[in-house]
Motif scaffolding. Structure first.
Motif, mmCIF file in Angstrom:
data_model
loop_
_atom_site.group_PDB
_atom_site.id
_atom_site.type_symbol
_atom_site.label_atom_id
_atom_site.label_comp_id
_atom_site.label_asym_id
_atom_site.label_seq_id
_atom_site.Cartn_x
_atom_site.Cartn_y
_atom_site.Cartn_z
ATOM 1 N N ARG A 11 34.088 43.337 -45.897
ATOM 2 C CA ARG A 11 33.559 42.011 -45.617
ATOM 3 C C ARG A 11 33.584 41.722 -44.125
ATOM 4 O O ARG A 11 32.638 41.149 -43.567
ATOM 5 N N PHE A 12 34.669 42.125 -43.480
ATOM 6 C CA PHE A 12 34.778 41.912 -42.035
ATOM 7 C C PHE A 12 33.686 42.682 -41.307
ATOM 8 O O PHE A 12 33.060 42.161 -40.369
ATOM 9 N N ALA A 13 33.442 43.934 -41.717
ATOM 10 C CA ALA A 13 32.392 44.739 -41.089
ATOM 11 C C ALA A 13 31.024 44.105 -41.294
ATOM 12 O O ALA A 13 30.182 44.091 -40.391
ATOM 13 N N SER A 14 30.794 43.562 -42.478
ATOM 14 C CA SER A 14 29.509 42.916 -42.759
ATOM 15 C C SER A 14 29.319 41.682 -41.878
ATOM 16 O O SER A 14 28.235 41.463 -41.305
ATOM 17 N N LEU A 15 30.363 40.868 -41.761
ATOM 18 C CA LEU A 15 30.266 39.679 -40.918
ATOM 19 C C LEU A 15 30.074 40.053 -39.454
ATOM 20 O O LEU A 15 29.329 39.389 -38.719
ATOM 21 N N LEU A 16 30.745 41.125 -39.019
ATOM 22 C CA LEU A 16 30.575 41.583 -37.648
ATOM 23 C C LEU A 16 29.136 42.035 -37.405
ATOM 24 O O LEU A 16 28.551 41.766 -36.346
ATOM 25 N N GLY A 17 28.558 42.720 -38.401
ATOM 26 C CA GLY A 17 27.163 43.135 -38.278
ATOM 27 C C GLY A 17 26.216 41.947 -38.182
ATOM 28 O O GLY A 17 25.284 41.943 -37.376
ATOM 29 N N VAL A 18 26.460 40.911 -39.005
ATOM 30 C CA VAL A 18 25.648 39.707 -38.950
ATOM 31 C C VAL A 18 25.782 39.026 -37.592
ATOM 32 O O VAL A 18 24.791 38.551 -37.004
ATOM 33 N N LEU A 19 27.014 38.980 -37.077
ATOM 34 C CA LEU A 19 27.257 38.359 -35.779
ATOM 35 C C LEU A 19 26.501 39.086 -34.671
ATOM 36 O O LEU A 19 25.839 38.456 -33.820
ATOM 37 N N LEU A 20 26.592 40.412 -34.653
ATOM 38 C CA LEU A 20 25.907 41.180 -33.616
ATOM 39 C C LEU A 20 24.390 41.054 -33.741
ATOM 40 O O LEU A 20 23.679 40.971 -32.734
ATOM 41 N N ALA A 21 23.892 41.062 -34.965
ATOM 42 C CA ALA A 21 22.447 40.893 -35.166
ATOM 43 C C ALA A 21 21.990 39.533 -34.648
ATOM 44 O O ALA A 21 20.927 39.407 -34.030
ATOM 45 N N SER A 22 22.820 38.499 -34.868
ATOM 46 C CA SER A 22 22.471 37.157 -34.387
ATOM 47 C C SER A 22 22.471 37.107 -32.868
ATOM 48 O O SER A 22 21.563 36.524 -32.253
ATOM 49 N N VAL A 23 23.488 37.733 -32.257
ATOM 50 C CA VAL A 23 23.553 37.771 -30.795
ATOM 51 C C VAL A 23 22.362 38.527 -30.227
ATOM 52 O O VAL A 23 21.738 38.105 -29.233
ATOM 53 N N ALA A 24 21.996 39.653 -30.844
ATOM 54 C CA ALA A 24 20.854 40.431 -30.369
ATOM 55 C C ALA A 24 19.561 39.633 -30.496
ATOM 56 O O ALA A 24 18.691 39.678 -29.606
ATOM 57 N N PHE A 25 19.425 38.886 -31.588
ATOM 58 C CA PHE A 25 18.227 38.076 -31.784
ATOM 59 C C PHE A 25 18.128 36.986 -30.714
ATOM 60 O O PHE A 25 17.062 36.762 -30.116
ATOM 61 N N LEU A 26 19.246 36.317 -30.448
ATOM 62 C CA LEU A 26 19.250 35.278 -29.418
ATOM 63 C C LEU A 26 18.998 35.855 -28.040
ATOM 64 O O LEU A 26 18.294 35.253 -27.211
ATOM 65 N N PHE A 27 19.550 37.049 -27.780
ATOM 66 C CA PHE A 27 19.326 37.704 -26.495
ATOM 67 C C PHE A 27 17.846 38.055 -26.336
ATOM 68 O O PHE A 27 17.261 37.904 -25.260
ATOM 69 N N GLY A 28 17.232 38.513 -27.434
ATOM 70 C CA GLY A 28 15.803 38.814 -27.384
ATOM 71 C C GLY A 28 14.968 37.573 -27.115
ATOM 72 O O GLY A 28 13.993 37.616 -26.347
ATOM 73 N N LEU A 29 15.345 36.452 -27.729
ATOM 74 C CA LEU A 29 14.633 35.203 -27.460
ATOM 75 C C LEU A 29 14.771 34.786 -26.002
ATOM 76 O O LEU A 29 13.799 34.289 -25.386
#
Length: 346
Positions: free
Chosen positions: A251-269
């Motif tokens: 679960r922790f790994a999944s949440l970490l993946g979601v967090l990084l994906a969100s950061v990458a998306f915001l960085f792309g924006l």
């Protein structure tokens, strides 16, 4: 098809506890120096329990592949105050396997687990038995009263471990609880019903439920030698416990993946916004390298976590025995009718 087990018929009262008796399971690994002294203390404890509750006791010593003379000393221990079983495993299988071997060989109703290094005071056992017989508790577990003598990093690591393993768990594992605990006959029967081979006794003893009570105590200094639990081994045991009892790492790994994906998306924006406003592209080499290293590292962590669980699944599918017994002997308490002794090699 019934998917549960009814152990209500094994409930005990103050009137029936004496007939059930108590098995004291003591895993041993290179405890030759203090074993005789520990046995004398357990003998005194057995006499006190017999006098106060009429409780018949036995002690089950599990030699977990010791390299010193632990087994030889255990063979020579007398059955002056209680029955003595000595079970020698074919090699060092680890403490969890030794506890399981003791549970399998215990012949009395209730079972008490305690270490062989002298840090679990036998004097406290009478209090644990009182909670079982007088107060009706099925699981009486002990926990360190405090960790003031430990470093800040160790206290933080322990707190983090219990926080992670209890994250999202329906049945929480009490923090600082140890293997020094007493199980009533029906709690023992429930624990024996659990079929998994990757066992984490602290977690399983909490998971079975029933009435449980905590008893705080101060561990005594080691009577001899030094602990074999180095920081690296403690980390390994923590990983073993987490992956054997909890899905929190996944679960922790999944949440970490979601967090990084969100950061990458915001960085792309933000890159698109800057390009649209200034008309210039953002230099990409540093951000590209940092992003690739971050994503690659997280992926490796996730693969490692999943690999740990796959290893557990493989172990369960192989269904290998948890331990092998190389030697098993038993001495019965001296009575007016004489002595009883049986020795068997397995």
């Amino acid at each position: 098809m019934i998917l549960g087990t009814d152990v209500s018929g094994l409930s005990t009262t103050a009137a029936t506890a004496a007939a059930q008796g108590l098995s004291i399971v003591v895993p041993l690994y290179n405890e030759a120096a203090g074993l005789a002294f520990l046995h004398d203390r357990i003998g005194g404890l057995a006499k006190a329990l017999r006098q106060r509750y009429g409780l018949a006791c036995e002690v089950v010593y599990i030699d977990d592949g010791s390299s010193d003379d632990t087994l030889g000393i255990a063979r020579g221990l007398g059955a002056d105050a209680l029955d003595v079983q000595v079970v020698s495993l074919s090699r060092n299988f680890g403490k969890e396997a030794a506890l399981m071997a003791g549970l399998d060989h215990a012949r009395r109703g209730a079972v008490l687990f305690m270490d062989g290094d002298g840090q679990h005071p036998p004097d406290l056992v009478e209090k644990l038995v009182g909670h079982w017989i007088d107060d009706g508790y099925d699981v009486v577990y002990t926990a360190k009263a405090h960790r003031d003598n430990e470093s800040f990093l160790r206290r933080l690591a322990v707190h983090g471990f219990y926080g992670l393993i209890n994250w999202g768990a329906r049945q929480k594992i009490p923090e600082d609880a140890g293997d020094f605990r007493l199980l009533s006959p029906r709690a023992v029967a429930a624990l024996r019903q659990l079929p998994e081979r990757n066992r984490f006794f602290k977690g399983l003893a909490s998971w079975i439920g029933f009435r449980q009570i905590r008893v705080d105590y101060e561990p005594a200094p080691r009577a001899h030698g030094v602990t074999t639990f180095s920081p690296a081994r403690l980390v390994g045991l923590s990983i073993e416990g987490l992956t054997s009892f909890s899905v929190a790492p996944v679960r922790f790994a999944s949440l970490l993946g979601v967090l990084l994906a969100s950061v990458a998306f915001l960085f792309g924006l933000s890159i698109l916004w800057e390009t649209w406003m200034s008309g210039k592209s953002v230099p990409g080499y540093p951000s590209l390298v940092v992003g690739l290293m971050t994503i690659g590292g997280v992926q490796l962590i996730m693969i490692g976590i999943v690999g740990e669980y796959i290893g557990k699944i493989l172990s369960e599918l192989k269904a290998r025995p948890i331990y092998f017994v190389a030697e098993h002997s038993e001495k019965r308490i001296v009575t007016e009718a004489g002595t009883g002794e049986r020795t068997a090699a397995e």
